[in-house]
Design a protein around this motif. Structure first.
Motif, PDB file in Angstrom:
ATOM      1  N   ASP A 217      12.858  24.452 -53.301  1.00  0.00           N
ATOM      2  CA  ASP A 217      13.317  23.824 -52.064  1.00  0.00           C
ATOM      3  C   ASP A 217      12.383  24.265 -50.946  1.00  0.00           C
ATOM      4  O   ASP A 217      12.475  25.393 -50.459  1.00  0.00           O
ATOM      5  N   VAL A 244      14.926  18.107 -52.451  1.00  0.00           N
ATOM      6  CA  VAL A 244      14.071  17.462 -51.451  1.00  0.00           C
ATOM      7  C   VAL A 244      14.784  17.609 -50.105  1.00  0.00           C
ATOM      8  O   VAL A 244      15.743  16.902 -49.813  1.00  0.00           O
ATOM      9  N   ASP A 246      13.999  18.598 -45.823  1.00  0.00           N
ATOM     10  CA  ASP A 246      13.006  18.777 -44.771  1.00  0.00           C
ATOM     11  C   ASP A 246      13.441  19.888 -43.821  1.00  0.00           C
ATOM     12  O   ASP A 246      14.625  20.268 -43.756  1.00  0.00           O
ATOM     13  N   LEU A 274      15.208  13.888 -44.154  1.00  0.00           N
ATOM     14  CA  LEU A 274      13.887  13.650 -44.714  1.00  0.00           C
ATOM     15  C   LEU A 274      13.026  12.790 -43.799  1.00  0.00           C
ATOM     16  O   LEU A 274      13.458  11.735 -43.327  1.00  0.00           O
ATOM     17  N   PHE A 281       5.518  16.198 -47.730  1.00  0.00           N
ATOM     18  CA  PHE A 281       6.052  15.754 -49.011  1.00  0.00           C
ATOM     19  C   PHE A 281       5.034  14.991 -49.838  1.00  0.00           C
ATOM     20  O   PHE A 281       5.133  14.969 -51.073  1.00  0.00           O
ATOM     21  N   PHE A 285       4.863  16.073 -53.730  1.00  0.00           N
ATOM     22  CA  PHE A 285       5.026  15.145 -54.847  1.00  0.00           C
ATOM     23  C   PHE A 285       3.726  15.022 -55.642  1.00  0.00           C
ATOM     24  O   PHE A 285       3.749  14.833 -56.862  1.00  0.00           O
ATOM     25  N   ALA A 297      14.140  14.584 -58.547  1.00  0.00           N
ATOM     26  CA  ALA A 297      13.978  14.801 -57.108  1.00  0.00           C
ATOM     27  C   ALA A 297      15.343  14.572 -56.467  1.00  0.00           C
ATOM     28  O   ALA A 297      15.808  13.429 -56.364  1.00  0.00           O
ATOM     29  N   LEU A 299      17.939  14.900 -53.351  1.00  0.00           N
ATOM     30  CA  LEU A 299      18.137  15.082 -51.917  1.00  0.00           C
ATOM     31  C   LEU A 299      19.237  16.106 -51.658  1.00  0.00           C
ATOM     32  O   LEU A 299      20.354  15.975 -52.177  1.00  0.00           O
ATOM     33  N   ILE A 319      12.643   9.273 -50.904  1.00  0.00           N
ATOM     34  CA  ILE A 319      12.283   9.847 -52.198  1.00  0.00           C
ATOM     35  C   ILE A 319      11.633   8.797 -53.089  1.00  0.00           C
ATOM     36  O   ILE A 319      10.608   9.052 -53.731  1.00  0.00           O
ATOM     37  N   HIS A 322       8.118   8.277 -52.339  1.00  0.00           N
ATOM     38  CA  HIS A 322       7.218   9.405 -52.577  1.00  0.00           C
ATOM     39  C   HIS A 322       7.023   9.723 -54.057  1.00  0.00           C
ATOM     40  O   HIS A 322       6.091  10.462 -54.397  1.00  0.00           O
TER      41      HIS A 322
END
Length: 356
Positions: A217, A244, A246, A274, A281, A285, A297, A299, A319, A322
């Motif tokens: 993370d 995932v 931010d 995100l 990211f 990725f 992946a 969230l 996601i 990406h």
């Protein structure tokens, strides 16, 4: 090369008393409507996921998987973050963490550990019944109150804390080995396993156990000012799960990484939806694709500004955009010279050219 799976969503932050967030079936339908293909399921709330049932009834697990598949959803991992936390509780945190367990187990840290231990064993069985390859968890914390070395830590304190932590987790890791499932520790401030150094220390004490892995993370690494891209280079063989999420760190003349006891909205370091934070990211990725990470992946939505439902829907699209569908051929295959194995010596200027 492998293409990682997703998008998926961790349900913990979305469970609440009102529909559709109060039942696994309707949560799955909602997640699917947002564009998710998978759900990471907390195991702490029996009204959402009856862990004892999942551990003891393979037929129930098979029917659950079929039911979710009808909604175009599958379970990515089970989450034991809160049970993992209770595997090791420093007395300073006992009044707070004890609320995670049933009332009958709240009398002391040993009682909490005993309950958490049984929960983890059931999760291993449930994961096997569901055919899951990873489980998300916290490590718990005995040494965290001593994270900053002032006053000076007594010699042997950290060593003893980690020795006890490893002793508690070894039987659980062995049970997950029998279940053919990895335990993926989320490296998180507040846990004894919170960065690469602490994970390495623990890994050594559990004899490099084949089921001891990392939930990656990057948000927690940004707030620690840790190189989250270099982390993948160093630990990619142990990364078996991925949140995932931010984050941003905007230190100022008033406060920095410790945050000054401020609420999340006022802290220099805070989690964001995100795309709203500082994390690269594209780089993450790309590195996960480079190292053949084929997990999910997932969230994990935590933001002090944006509405959660908006953040979830945006996160599913983020996601999906990406995820790198990895190539099955090299971009320069068109220029393949077609040289045979026998001709390689000629290319290298071999003395035996006359034999070709």
């Amino acid at each position: 090369m492998k293409t990682l799976k997703g998008p998926a969503i961790f349900l913990a932050q979305f469970i609440r008393p009102d529909a559709p967030f109060n039942h696994l079936d309707t949560l799955a339908e909602w997640a699917s409507s947002c564009g998710f293909k998978g759900i990471q399921v907390p195991t702490i709330d029996a009204s959402i996921f009856p862990l004892d049932k999942a551990a003891s009834d393979p037929t129930w697990c098979r029917e659950l998987k079929e039911k979710l598949a009808d909604k175009n959803i599958q379970i990515t991992e089970l989450s034991t973050h809160l049970q993992g936390q209770l595997m090791a509780v420093h007395p300073a945190y006992l009044p707070l963490y004890s609320q995670f367990a049933p009332e009958a187990y709240r009398k002391n840290a040993q009682s909490l550990h005993d309950w958490a231990h049984e929960q983890m064993l059931m999760t291993a069985e449930a994961s096997a019944n569901l055919g899951l390859k990873a489980c998300a968890s916290f490590s718990g914390s005995l040494a965290w109150p001593f994270i900053y070395p002032w006053p000076q830590r007594p010699k042997g304190l950290v060593e003893e804390a980690f020795a006890q932590l490893a002793e508690r987790w070894k039987p659980i890791l062995n049970a997950f080995d029998q279940a053919d499932t990895d335990i993926c520790f989320e490296l998180h401030p507040g846990e004894d396993l919170h960065d690469g150094a602490s994970f390495e220390y623990f890994l050594d004490l559990v004899d490099n156990h084949p089921r001891c892995h990392i939930l990656y993370d990057p948000s927690h690494f940004v707030l620690q000012q840790l190189d989250y891209l270099g982390f993948i280079d160093r630990y990619h063989q142990r990364i078996k799960a991925f949140h995932v999420k931010d984050a941003e760190l905007n230190c100022n003349e008033r406060s920095g990484v410790y945050g000054g006891y401020q609420d999340w909205i006022d802290r220099p370091g805070r989690f964001r939806s995100l795309g709203d934070g500082q994390i690269d990211f594209n780089g993450i990725f790309s590195k996960l694709a480079q190292y053949d990470f084929d997990g999910w992946a997932v969230l994990e939505w935590e933001c002090c500004l944006k509405d959660s439902i908006v953040g979830a829907k945006e996160g599913a699209r983020f996601i999906q955009e990406h995820i790198i569908p990895v190539t099955e051929r090299s971009f320069d295959d068109f220029a393949d010279s077609g040289v045979s194995k026998q001709q390689l010596s000629l290319l290298l200027g071999s003395k035996n050219q006359e034999r070709l």
